[in-house]
Design a protein around this motif. Sequence first.
Motif, PDB file in Angstrom:
ATOM      1  N   GLU A 171       0.820  -1.219   0.000  1.00 27.78           N
ATOM      2  CA  GLU A 171       0.000   0.000   0.000  1.00 27.78           C
ATOM      3  C   GLU A 171       0.852   1.268   0.000  1.00 27.78           C
ATOM      4  OE1 GLU A 171      -3.349  -0.624  -0.157  1.00 27.78           O
ATOM      5  OE2 GLU A 171      -3.003  -2.761   0.142  1.00 27.78           O
ATOM      6  N   GLY A 203       2.452   2.482  -2.523  1.00 29.54           N
ATOM      7  CA  GLY A 203       2.215   3.191  -3.775  1.00 29.54           C
ATOM      8  C   GLY A 203       1.129   4.251  -3.648  1.00 29.54           C
ATOM      9  N   THR A 260      -0.762   0.926  -7.189  1.00 30.45           N
ATOM     10  CA  THR A 260      -0.464  -0.126  -8.165  1.00 30.45           C
ATOM     11  C   THR A 260      -1.311  -1.362  -7.906  1.00 30.45           C
ATOM     12  OG1 THR A 260       1.351  -0.959  -6.776  1.00 30.45           O
ATOM     13  CG2 THR A 260       1.936   0.578  -8.545  1.00 30.45           C
ATOM     14  N   ASN A 282      -0.921  -5.234  -7.980  1.00 27.99           N
ATOM     15  CA  ASN A 282       0.254  -6.114  -7.887  1.00 27.99           C
ATOM     16  C   ASN A 282      -0.076  -7.567  -8.234  1.00 27.99           C
ATOM     17  OD1 ASN A 282       1.328  -3.797  -6.928  1.00 27.99           O
ATOM     18  ND2 ASN A 282       1.955  -4.598  -4.932  1.00 27.99           N
ATOM     19  N   VAL A 338      10.887  -1.440 -16.533  1.00 28.59           N
ATOM     20  CA  VAL A 338       9.675  -0.623 -16.483  1.00 28.59           C
ATOM     21  C   VAL A 338       9.143  -0.521 -17.904  1.00 28.59           C
ATOM     22  CG1 VAL A 338       8.734   1.649 -15.889  1.00 28.59           C
ATOM     23  CG2 VAL A 338      10.523   0.611 -14.463  1.00 28.59           C
ATOM     24  N   VAL A 340       4.122  -0.046 -16.021  1.00 28.86           N
ATOM     25  CA  VAL A 340       4.281  -1.305 -15.286  1.00 28.86           C
ATOM     26  C   VAL A 340       5.728  -1.503 -14.857  1.00 28.86           C
ATOM     27  CG1 VAL A 340       4.244  -3.829 -15.552  1.00 28.86           C
ATOM     28  CG2 VAL A 340       2.321  -2.458 -16.360  1.00 28.86           C
ATOM     29  N   GLU A 352       3.984  -4.737 -10.925  1.00 29.71           N
ATOM     30  CA  GLU A 352       3.192  -3.662 -10.319  1.00 29.71           C
ATOM     31  C   GLU A 352       2.721  -2.750 -11.430  1.00 29.71           C
ATOM     32  OE1 GLU A 352       4.501  -2.148  -6.263  1.00 29.71           O
ATOM     33  OE2 GLU A 352       6.352  -2.440  -7.354  1.00 29.71           O
ATOM     34  N   PHE A 383      16.806   3.808  -5.947  1.00 28.71           N
ATOM     35  CA  PHE A 383      16.771   5.246  -5.679  1.00 28.71           C
ATOM     36  C   PHE A 383      17.225   5.520  -4.255  1.00 28.71           C
ATOM     37  CE2 PHE A 383      13.845   4.471  -9.126  1.00 28.71           C
ATOM     38  CZ  PHE A 383      14.175   5.490 -10.011  1.00 28.71           C
TER      39      PHE A 383
END
Length: 151
Positions: A13, A15, A22, A24, A36, A53, A71, A100
Amino acid sequence: MTVIQGIVEHGDERGRTLGFPTANIQLFDNQAEDGVWAAVIRTDSGKPWLAAVSIGRRQTFYAQTGNKLLEAHLLDFNDDLYGRQLTVTLTAKLRDQQTFSTINALTEQLHHDVTATRNWAQQHYRWLVSPGSHENGAAIWPLPRTLAAAQ
Ligand SMILES: Cc1cc2nc3c(=O)[nH]c(=O)nc-3n(C[C@H](O)[C@H](O)[C@H](O)COP(=O)(O)O)c2cc1C
């Protein structure tokens, strides 16, 4: 093109709080290439949607120990998909998975991914639609506002 079918499961949750909810689907390790993608998704009602995606292990959060997941962030969509079957067609690879260093950097990239997905659709969606394939002749997916205005 890779096509994946699966039932939507509950994610972390996270996202939703990032502004990118998303749907999933759990994957087997070799089921699809990490990355991606711009994708076209059909729900079990048959209706197609455009989506950005992610296929990978959410390496920003779980290093390489996470489950392999698909996702999907469906564009211009805000319904509940839990338990529904989706058919996901990966149409164009946008980039590789990245780790990231901040949540902000991830969120910024997600904005770029959505823009890239819209741009891809703008260039290619006409070629994906065979005339009459859609019941009422409507476009294959709900058009982004900018596209709809241009028509
Ligand atoms: C279009 C898209 C691209 C993504 N790219 C990456 C990525 O490069 N690296 C990464 O760690 N997670 C990536 N993710 C996964 C996000 O980290 C994940 O969706 C977010 O943490 C929410 O996860 P949750 O729904 O399980 O809570 C991406 C997700 C989407 C929808």
